[in-house]
Design a protein around this motif. Structure first.
Motif, PDB file in Angstrom:
ATOM      1  N   GLN A   4       0.842  -1.185   0.000  1.00  0.00           N
ATOM      2  CA  GLN A   4       0.000   0.000   0.000  1.00  0.00           C
ATOM      3  C   GLN A   4       0.883   1.243   0.000  1.00  0.00           C
ATOM      4  N   PRO A   5       0.357   2.384  -0.528  1.00  0.00           N
ATOM      5  CA  PRO A   5       1.137   3.616  -0.456  1.00  0.00           C
ATOM      6  C   PRO A   5       1.560   3.890   0.979  1.00  0.00           C
ATOM      7  N   GLY A   6       2.789   4.335   1.156  1.00  0.00           N
ATOM      8  CA  GLY A   6       3.286   4.656   2.485  1.00  0.00           C
ATOM      9  C   GLY A   6       3.884   3.469   3.210  1.00  0.00           C
ATOM     10  N   GLU A   7       3.696   2.259   2.635  1.00  0.00           N
ATOM     11  CA  GLU A   7       4.226   1.063   3.307  1.00  0.00           C
ATOM     12  C   GLU A   7       5.620   0.708   2.837  1.00  0.00           C
ATOM     13  N   TRP A   8       6.182   1.550   1.942  1.00  0.00           N
ATOM     14  CA  TRP A   8       7.352   1.067   1.221  1.00  0.00           C
ATOM     15  C   TRP A   8       8.539   0.759   2.087  1.00  0.00           C
ATOM     16  N   LEU A   9       8.735   1.507   3.184  1.00  0.00           N
ATOM     17  CA  LEU A   9       9.946   1.232   3.953  1.00  0.00           C
ATOM     18  C   LEU A   9       9.818  -0.015   4.812  1.00  0.00           C
ATOM     19  N   THR A  65       1.177  14.654 -10.442  1.00  0.00           N
ATOM     20  CA  THR A  65       1.175  14.037 -11.773  1.00  0.00           C
ATOM     21  C   THR A  65      -0.117  13.252 -12.037  1.00  0.00           C
ATOM     22  N   GLY A  66      -0.842  12.905 -10.970  1.00  0.00           N
ATOM     23  CA  GLY A  66      -2.020  12.060 -11.128  1.00  0.00           C
ATOM     24  C   GLY A  66      -1.651  10.611 -11.414  1.00  0.00           C
ATOM     25  N   GLN A  67      -0.352  10.286 -11.280  1.00  0.00           N
ATOM     26  CA  GLN A  67       0.135   8.928 -11.542  1.00  0.00           C
ATOM     27  C   GLN A  67       0.518   8.262 -10.225  1.00  0.00           C
ATOM     28  N   PRO A  68      -0.072   7.120  -9.889  1.00  0.00           N
ATOM     29  CA  PRO A  68       0.279   6.475  -8.613  1.00  0.00           C
ATOM     30  C   PRO A  68       1.686   5.872  -8.618  1.00  0.00           C
ATOM     31  N   SER A  69       2.193   5.546  -9.816  1.00  0.00           N
ATOM     32  CA  SER A  69       3.540   4.954  -9.902  1.00  0.00           C
ATOM     33  C   SER A  69       4.509   5.971 -10.484  1.00  0.00           C
ATOM     34  N   LEU A  70       5.607   6.155  -9.794  1.00  0.00           N
ATOM     35  CA  LEU A  70       6.607   7.138 -10.220  1.00  0.00           C
ATOM     36  C   LEU A  70       7.814   6.433 -10.830  1.00  0.00           C
ATOM     37  N   ASP A  71       8.576   7.186 -11.620  1.00  0.00           N
ATOM     38  CA  ASP A  71       9.866   6.709 -12.118  1.00  0.00           C
ATOM     39  C   ASP A  71      10.940   7.202 -11.160  1.00  0.00           C
ATOM     40  N   ILE A  72      11.613   6.256 -10.524  1.00  0.00           N
ATOM     41  CA  ILE A  72      12.579   6.590  -9.481  1.00  0.00           C
ATOM     42  C   ILE A  72      13.939   6.000  -9.849  1.00  0.00           C
ATOM     43  N   SER A  85      12.357  -1.416  -1.535  1.00  0.00           N
ATOM     44  CA  SER A  85      11.192  -0.940  -0.784  1.00  0.00           C
ATOM     45  C   SER A  85      10.293  -0.091  -1.680  1.00  0.00           C
ATOM     46  N   LEU A  86      10.906   0.765  -2.488  1.00  0.00           N
ATOM     47  CA  LEU A  86      10.124   1.637  -3.370  1.00  0.00           C
ATOM     48  C   LEU A  86       9.464   0.822  -4.486  1.00  0.00           C
ATOM     49  N   ALA A  87      10.185  -0.150  -5.028  1.00  0.00           N
ATOM     50  CA  ALA A  87       9.599  -1.005  -6.068  1.00  0.00           C
ATOM     51  C   ALA A  87       8.445  -1.820  -5.486  1.00  0.00           C
ATOM     52  N   SER A  88       8.585  -2.230  -4.245  1.00  0.00           N
ATOM     53  CA  SER A  88       7.523  -3.013  -3.598  1.00  0.00           C
ATOM     54  C   SER A  88       6.261  -2.187  -3.404  1.00  0.00           C
ATOM     55  N   ALA A  89       6.427  -0.868  -3.379  1.00  0.00           N
ATOM     56  CA  ALA A  89       5.261   0.017  -3.248  1.00  0.00           C
ATOM     57  C   ALA A  89       4.684   0.358  -4.625  1.00  0.00           C
ATOM     58  N   GLY A  90       5.230  -0.259  -5.682  1.00  0.00           N
ATOM     59  CA  GLY A  90       4.624  -0.117  -6.996  1.00  0.00           C
ATOM     60  C   GLY A  90       5.300   0.880  -7.915  1.00  0.00           C
ATOM     61  N   HIS A  91       6.435   1.436  -7.507  1.00  0.00           N
ATOM     62  CA  HIS A  91       7.112   2.406  -8.369  1.00  0.00           C
ATOM     63  C   HIS A  91       8.084   1.684  -9.329  1.00  0.00           C
TER      64      HIS A  91
END
Ligand SMILES: C[S@@+](CC[C@H](N)C(=O)[O-])C[C@H]1O[C@@H](n2cnc3c(N)ncnc32)[C@H](O)[C@@H]1O
Length: 288
Positions: A4-9, A65-72, A85-91
């Motif tokens: 879920q968003p915010g769970e990445w760490l 951006t209105g995009q839930p997944s970012l390019d990081i 951790s960030l990839a696990s949150a969908g980025h």
């Protein structure tokens, strides 16, 4: 396997050091290199404060951006603790590192977590050719400026790969803390040698095989970010008191109070500026 968003760490995977040649073995650290997990264990305040700041940055960018997944892009990602951790949150996360061993460890860690990373071997200064101009919403640059040939060239490249409104998260060792630590230990000559202006690179007495590592003052980091054409964002001090007091936080009855003190003081300028590590944001200004 996205959280879920915010769970990445919270999503972490231990990498057995022996699985990857060249990756430090517990109890036998490689000079100049610290795994993210090791640092997190030693420093709870780092993980929560930096992660909290990045969670806010990511939330603001997804709203923008209105995009839930970012390019990081995680440059100098090491074994990829943050990246996974960030990839696990969908980025969509790209790790860049000159070390094939570090990239192998990051791949291993990603596979364990069931997520995919794009991994690219190369140096921060070559970021534009490695990942492309204006390709990232967020660049993580943690504990890397200490090792690059030119911090200014590295940050200039970072600025090029950020999209307008994108952010770089910089974490770096603080010269001031290193001076204070040595002076408080009675190592006055060493403390003096580390003072800004006393040397190009402020280095530990050469541990065998260690690459000379820089440290920075907050004004130096601020100038580097501004010099790359980025707007200077929030700055935080990480490990203000625990950096000065070896063993602080080990006492579980006071660990929470120390943690709360660290977080409260992190943005308080005179204390922030002496922290062991400095965390600072740089924002790509639209239209620049
Ligand atoms: C201390 S580790 C930091 C790893 C990770 N960013 C973290 O915060 O735990 C430093 C990393 O920077 C990488 N590195 C060294 N020189 C670099 C360069 N010129 N460009 C990009 N990364 C570099 C090293 O290979 C290593 O993985």
């Amino acid at each position: 396997m996205h959280g879920q968003p915010g769970e990445w760490l919270r999503v972490t995977a231990e990498v057995p050091a022996r699985a990857v040649p060249g990756v430090p073995i517990p109890g036998r650290p490689k000079p100049g290199w610290q795994s993210p997990d090791a640092e997190r264990r030693r420093d709870g305040s780092r993980s929560s404060l930096v992660a909290d700041v990045l969670t806010e940055v990511i939330a603001a960018r997804t709203a923008q951006t209105g995009q839930p997944s970012l390019d990081i892009v995680d440059v100098g990602a090491g074994t990829g603790g943050f990246a996974v951790s960030l990839a696990s949150a969908g980025h969509r996360v790209t790790v860049v590192d000159p070390s094939p061993d570090a990239l192998a460890a990051a791949r291993w860690r990603a596979a364990e977590a069931g997520v995919s990373l794009t991994d690219v071997q190369g140096e921060a200064a070559d970021l534009t050719s490695l990942v492309g101009t204006a390709s990232a919403d967020l660049v993580i640059c943690h504990s890397v400026l200490e090792y690059v040939d030119s911090p200014a060239a590295a940050l200039a490249a970072v600025a090029q790969v950020l999209r307008p409104g994108g952010t770089v998260s910089v974490l770096a060792a603080n010269t001031v803390a290193a001076v204070l630590q040595r002076a408080l230990a009675g190592r006055y000559a060493e403390a003096r040698a580390l003072l800004p202006g006393e040397g190009e690179r402020h280095e530990e007495p050469a541990a065998q095989g260690a690459r000379a590592a820089r440290r920075f003052t907050l004004p130096e980091l601020t100038a580097l970010i501004a010099g790359a054409g980025l707007r200077v964002g929030d700055a935080h001090g990480i490990r203000i008191f625990s950096g000065l007091l070896p063993g602080a936080g080990a006492d579980l009855t006071t660990a929470d109070a120390l943690h709360e003190l660290e977080e409260a003081a992190a943005t308080c300028p005179p204390l922030r500026d002496i922290a062991a590590r400095l965390h600072i944001l740089g924002i790509a200004v639209p239209g620049k």
